[in-house]
Scaffold this active site. Structure first.
Site, PDB file in Angstrom:
ATOM      1  CB  ALA A  66      13.950  20.843  27.340  1.00  0.00           C
ATOM      2  N   GLY A 111      10.733  16.934  26.699  1.00  0.00           N
ATOM      3  CA  GLY A 111      10.932  16.850  28.150  1.00  0.00           C
ATOM      4  C   GLY A 111       9.615  16.726  28.912  1.00  0.00           C
ATOM      5  CD  GLU A 114      13.033  13.233  27.622  1.00  0.00           C
ATOM      6  OE1 GLU A 114      13.094  14.475  27.693  1.00  0.00           O
ATOM      7  OE2 GLU A 114      13.998  12.542  27.251  1.00  0.00           O
ATOM      8  CD  GLU A 134      13.136  15.143  22.595  1.00  0.00           C
ATOM      9  OE1 GLU A 134      12.431  14.467  21.805  1.00  0.00           O
ATOM     10  OE2 GLU A 134      12.920  15.181  23.813  1.00  0.00           O
TER      11      GLU A 134
END
Ligand code: COA
Length: 260
Positions: A66, A111, A114, A134
């Site tokens: 992200a 992300g 993911e 993360e």
């Protein structure tokens, strides 16, 4: 339709989405997520599109996570909303009625991992690196990482990856079942297309119902899952392709599937 952060291309029956922010290692900001969603909603409508490849621009990264710039400005409520909305988009990918393959051409982190895990299959180049880093930022995965990683590679390995923030190489990702295949970078897209071509040669309703049975069944008890499978098996028998497939076998010829 033109987008700012993704490129889209229809190559024969395959829709290719390339996340295109190479200067930021294709980090996923919110606009990129919505562009992927919009492109996929469009692709879903076209019958002549039978599969999707999601990849990253450049040679270094699929998606490095992200967008940390955006993330750093989030409030707790904003972060929750962001996570829920992102999860909705990843759910849309997971439940897409045609096969979606992540062609992973480099960093596949946070992300990015993911996003790849929401795809139906993952194919990696041998320079790809995977991780859920993360924890290095003081946060946890928010786009389904804690859930999908454990389902794909098992609880112990998911805990190790998420708690350590360690990166693993493509060979290790392959060994633990996170990716289906590993190829040299120059062959990544062609090998992904080869796998899709094999799938396109099958009956498209059977492909769609198989995806539905596997996706939904995994969330059920075994008893409920096999009931779902029986229902979809019965539905599949009503298609012309099921008649064609079985008769062609008995007549010792190749089936001519029509997708109905
Ligand atoms: N969000 C925003 N920008 C990112 C990013 C992310 N997730 N990952 C990389 N970038 C940006 C960098 O800030 C840098 O931008 P700049 O040139 O404007 O400074 C550019 O992409 C190149 O990254 P850089 O760190 O210089 O490349 P590197 O080869 O030295 O390191 C990584 C590559 C992937 C190891 C490193 O970029 C990294 O750790 N990224 C964050 C990964 C992460 O924590 N993801 C989970 C987010 S929840």
């Amino acid at each position: 339709m033109t987008f700012q952060f993704i490129l889209t291309e229809k190559k024969e029956q395959t829709f290719i989405i390339t996340i295109n922010r190479p200067d930021k290692l294709n980090a996923l900001n919110w606009q990129t997520m919505t562009e992927i969603h919009t492109a996929l909603k469009e692709a879903k409508q076209f019958e002549d599109i039978r599969g999707v490849i999601i990849t990253g621009a450049g040679e270094k990264s699929f998606v490095a996570g992200a967008d940390i710039q955006e993330l750093s400005r989030n409030t707790p409520v904003g972060a929750k909303d962001f996570a829920l909305q992102s999860q909705e988009i990843l759910g849309f990918i997971e439940n897409f009625p045609k096969p979606v393959i992540a062609a992973i051409n480099g960093f596949c982190l946070g992300g990015g991992c993911e996003l790849a895990m929401a795809c139906h299959m993952r194919i990696a180049s041998d320079n790809a690196k995977f991780g859920q880093p993360e924890v290095n930022l003081g946060i946890i995965p928010g786009n389904g990482g804690t859930q999908r990683l454990a389902r794909l590679v098992g609880k112990g390995r998911a805990i190790e990856l998420i708690l350590s923030g360690n990166m693993i190489k493509a060979t290790e990702a392959h060994r633990i079942g996170l990716v289906n295949h590993v190829y040299e970078p120059e062959n990544l897209i062609s090998e992904t297309q080869n796998l899709l071509a094999t799938i396109y040669s099958k009956a498209s309703v059977a492909v769609k119902l198989s995806l539905e049975a596997i996706n939904h069944g995994l969330e059920l008890t075994l008893e409920e899952g096999v009931q779902l499978e029986a229902n979809l098996f019965g539905l599949c028998m009503s298609t012309e392709d099921a008649k064609e497939g079985t008769i062609a076998f008995l007549e010792k010829r190749k089936p001519q599937f029509k997708g109905i």
